[in-house]
Design an enzyme around this catalytic site. Sequence first.
Site, mmCIF file in Angstrom:
data_model
loop_
_atom_site.group_PDB
_atom_site.id
_atom_site.type_symbol
_atom_site.label_atom_id
_atom_site.label_comp_id
_atom_site.label_asym_id
_atom_site.label_seq_id
_atom_site.Cartn_x
_atom_site.Cartn_y
_atom_site.Cartn_z
ATOM 1 N N SER A 273 -98.160 -43.325 -63.205
ATOM 2 C CA SER A 273 -97.578 -45.007 -64.115
ATOM 3 C C SER A 273 -95.878 -44.763 -64.550
ATOM 4 O O SER A 273 -95.264 -45.622 -64.718
ATOM 5 C CB SER A 273 -98.080 -45.872 -63.792
ATOM 6 O OG SER A 273 -99.367 -46.224 -63.187
ATOM 7 N N HIS B 109 -94.857 -42.423 -56.438
ATOM 8 C CA HIS B 109 -95.472 -43.751 -57.180
ATOM 9 C C HIS B 109 -96.195 -44.359 -55.469
ATOM 10 O O HIS B 109 -95.170 -44.620 -56.186
ATOM 11 C CB HIS B 109 -94.821 -44.079 -58.562
ATOM 12 C CG HIS B 109 -95.344 -45.593 -59.057
ATOM 13 N ND1 HIS B 109 -94.492 -45.970 -59.584
ATOM 14 C CD2 HIS B 109 -95.928 -45.218 -59.641
ATOM 15 C CE1 HIS B 109 -95.050 -46.749 -60.876
ATOM 16 N NE2 HIS B 109 -96.423 -46.520 -59.955
ATOM 17 N N GLU C 296 -91.924 -45.170 -55.189
ATOM 18 C CA GLU C 296 -91.260 -44.502 -55.547
ATOM 19 C C GLU C 296 -90.997 -43.379 -56.547
ATOM 20 O O GLU C 296 -92.522 -42.662 -56.845
ATOM 21 C CB GLU C 296 -91.251 -45.213 -56.973
ATOM 22 C CG GLU C 296 -90.286 -45.227 -58.356
ATOM 23 C CD GLU C 296 -90.609 -45.622 -59.513
ATOM 24 O OE1 GLU C 296 -91.974 -46.573 -60.252
ATOM 25 O OE2 GLU C 296 -89.520 -46.583 -60.376
ATOM 26 N N ASN D 264 -91.644 -49.878 -63.504
ATOM 27 C CA ASN D 264 -92.487 -49.884 -64.705
ATOM 28 C C ASN D 264 -91.042 -50.563 -65.803
ATOM 29 O O ASN D 264 -91.605 -51.210 -67.256
ATOM 30 C CB ASN D 264 -93.351 -49.527 -65.056
ATOM 31 C CG ASN D 264 -94.780 -49.519 -64.891
ATOM 32 O OD1 ASN D 264 -94.904 -50.708 -63.999
ATOM 33 N ND2 ASN D 264 -94.951 -48.403 -63.678
#
Length: 298
Positions: free
Chosen positions: A120, A141, A153, A191
């Site tokens: 992450s 991801h 991702e 994120n």
Amino acid sequence: MNNQQITVIGAGTMGNGIAHVFLQAGYKVHLVDTNELQLNKAIDTIAKNMDRQIVKAVLTIAEKETFLKNISTYSSIQDGVKNAFLVIEAATENAEIKLKIFEQIDAHAPIGAILASNTSSISITKIAAVTKRPEKVIGMHFMNPVPVMKLVEIINGYATDLNVTETIVALTNQLNKVPCVVNDYPGFIANKILMPMINEAIYSLYEGIAGVTSIDTIMKLGMAHPMGPLQLADFIGLDVCLSVLQTLQQGFGNNKYAPCPLLANMVAAGKIGIKSGEGFYVYTPGNKDLVVSKRFAI
Ligand code: NAD
């Protein structure tokens, strides 16, 4: 039936989900974990999640049986990656652990294999640099829960070859998921945008601007988010949120990402969300109602 074999390293929350979606797409899957219990738990979880799909008429019983015959478990990376055309690492989010794992994968996987990480927040470029094939290292991801969430991702490291990106994009489409390609900077995109929102929600609570229910309801009903940011933070794990914010703060050298002191306090107190039974809400087995923690009840 697709006879190609992929290997997933790490049989936790994400690893079992990634194995599940590849089985469902007809691949043979080797699942590797140093913890035998986690391997058994992962197979159970995959079987249970497939049962749910059978109830929803997404899978047949015969398909489930075939898929489960296509997964085998390994406790060593060396044995697990031998014939893989793709290795996806989904082990514990710790740079030291991941770098060691990638050295081992690189030493034992076929020369042409693509090596992906589900990290992450750890730099794909840094991970790639410990291998002898940085051009074949990429980020994949997946989102939690993997069998349900559509997004993957895809993160290009500094050295990732265009052909490798194209292969992973095509493969992601084949899994019936939606690939979005981004470049390797702290937090990638998901994120980098999500965590400041969660941090701002925690700051709003810390500053007494609104309570837990108001903050989450405003974001749910006002912005059509399926979950409020505080509930989402509990779901992700407050320890994970804290660590990603610290990565963003250090990586960009920008204090706009500095974690709220309340978040740091909650993590220090062990109130890290669903997995500890309490965060902004309290979680009791068997109770699906959202109950705000007494600490924040107003
Ligand atoms: P987890 O703690 O549930 O599982 C990690 C697994 O890795 C454990 O079973 C552990 O035994 C295993 N492991 C540790 N060291 C190992 C080694 N050397 N070799 C093989 N296995 C090893 O973690 P998770 O939530 O599944 O997260 C895995 C990765 O996915 C992390 O990089 C995390 O950042 C990322 N991720 C997590 C989420 C999420 O919501 N949980 C979402 C997206 C990405």
